[in-house]
Design an enzyme around this catalytic site. Structure first.
Site, PDB file in Angstrom:
ATOM      1  CG  HIS A   1      -1.851  -1.132   1.312  1.00 54.78           C
ATOM      2  ND1 HIS A   1      -2.900  -1.293   0.445  1.00 54.78           N
ATOM      3  CD2 HIS A   1      -1.900  -2.196   2.143  1.00 54.78           C
ATOM      4  CE1 HIS A   1      -3.559  -2.400   0.737  1.00 54.78           C
ATOM      5  NE2 HIS A   1      -2.967  -2.980   1.767  1.00 54.78           N
TER       6      HIS A   1
ATOM      7  CD  GLU B   1      -2.328  -8.857   6.131  1.00 60.52           C
ATOM      8  OE1 GLU B   1      -2.519  -7.755   6.660  1.00 60.52           O
ATOM      9  OE2 GLU B   1      -1.704  -8.993   5.070  1.00 60.52           O
TER      10      GLU B   1
ATOM     11  CG  ASP C   1      -5.884  -6.416   5.466  1.00 56.98           C
ATOM     12  OD1 ASP C   1      -6.909  -5.974   4.921  1.00 56.98           O
ATOM     13  OD2 ASP C   1      -4.735  -6.107   5.096  1.00 56.98           O
TER      14      ASP C   1
HETATM   15  C1  3PY Z   1      -3.008  -4.652   8.571  1.00 56.39           C
HETATM   16  O1  3PY Z   1      -3.257  -4.273   9.716  1.00 56.39           O
HETATM   17  O2  3PY Z   1      -3.796  -5.281   7.861  1.00 56.39           O
HETATM   18  C2  3PY Z   1      -1.703  -4.363   8.010  1.00 56.39           C
HETATM   19  O3  3PY Z   1      -1.383  -4.879   6.970  1.00 56.39           O
HETATM   20  C3  3PY Z   1      -0.808  -3.403   8.724  1.00 56.39           C
HETATM   21  O4  3PY Z   1       0.171  -2.905   7.920  1.00 56.39           O
HETATM   22 MG    MG Z   2      -2.896  -5.804   5.922  1.00 53.67          MG
END
Ligand code: 3PY
Ligand code: MG
Length: 237
Positions: free
Chosen positions: A49, A139, A165
């Site tokens: 990102h 995540e 995420d």
């Molecule tokens: C998230 O929290 O999904 C991340 O990828 C943090 O960088």
């Molecule tokens: Mg993430």
């Protein structure tokens, strides 16, 4: 210094921890060199990102007074190889959901006989950089279920949690929901049970206050630091 850092990470001393990182999404090397990173222990260069590109990494590595871990855009072995060629000190790989995916990342990031990473002209090769850290991210709900198996894969150095995420994947409306905090605690405990490092991105002081101890703690982003500095200088908008 970087070699010492990587070895220190592989066998961290309790007194040094957590190693606190700043997550870079857009700052150019010029700003990184001159901003005065103060107590920042490491930088996370985000290629998934934000506005950084692969070609930003080598200048960033030259400018940074602290080690740089790159967060990859995806699992693609050709992308992974190009990032490793820059000489980063570690890679953080988004959304790893199984031991098989983690094993594929180990293979892509290691030269034979362990893996299939090819050799060629590279900054990492010219500088004789040590094998960088490999930190799969957990995540997603699937990653959460597989966290212990992912951590157990030989060649994985640790697990890095992406709370934002993860909260989306768990259907939560905020990272502060107890179910998300419990999930993060579970991943960290699984990493530690397998004697691996644990890392987490916070980006939120309330979340940071709820998290258990980790080795790698990403406090917030470059943009958040810039906004906080502007607010401190000019007052609230
Ligand atoms: C998230 O929290 O999904 C991340 O990828 C943090 O960088
Ligand atoms: Mg993430």
């Amino acid at each position: 210094m970087t070699t010492a850092f990587v070895s220190r990470l592989r066998a961290p001393e309790a007194g040094d921890l957590p190693l606190r990182g700043l997550w870079l999404t857009c700052l150019p090397p010029y700003a990184v060199e001159l901003a005065g990173l103060g107590a920042v222990d490491w930088l996370g260069a985000d290629l998934q990102h934000g506005d950084l590109a692969l070609s930003d990494l080598a200048p960033l590595l030259r400018a940074s007074p602290v080690p740089v871990l790159a967060r990859l855009a995806d699992h693609e072995p050709s992308h992974l190889a190009r990032v490793l060629d820059t000489g980063v000190d570690g890679i953080i790989v988004p959304a790893v959901e199984s031991a098989d995916q983690a094993a594929a990342l180990v293979a892509a990031s290691s030269p034979p006989p362990r893996g299939t990473r090819s050799t060629g002209v590279s900054r990492a090769g010219s500088l004789g950089k040590p094998q960088p850290l490999l930190l799969p991210m957990v995540e997603t709900a699937a990653g959460l279920d597989a966290a212990e198996e992912i951590a157990a894969v030989p060649g994985v150095d640790g697990i890095f949690v992406g709370p934002y995420d993860l909260s989306l994947s768990l259907g939560a409306s905020s990272v502060l929901e107890p179910a998300v905090v419990t999930a993060i605690e579970t991943v960290i405990a699984n990493a530690h049970r397998r004697d691996r490092l644990a890392g987490v991105f916070a980006g939120n002081a309330d979340l940071a206050a709820r998290l258990p101890a980790v080795e790698l703690f990403a406090v917030d982003t470059d943009l958040a630091a810039l906004r906080a500095g502007i607010r401190q200088l000019f007052g609230p908008p």
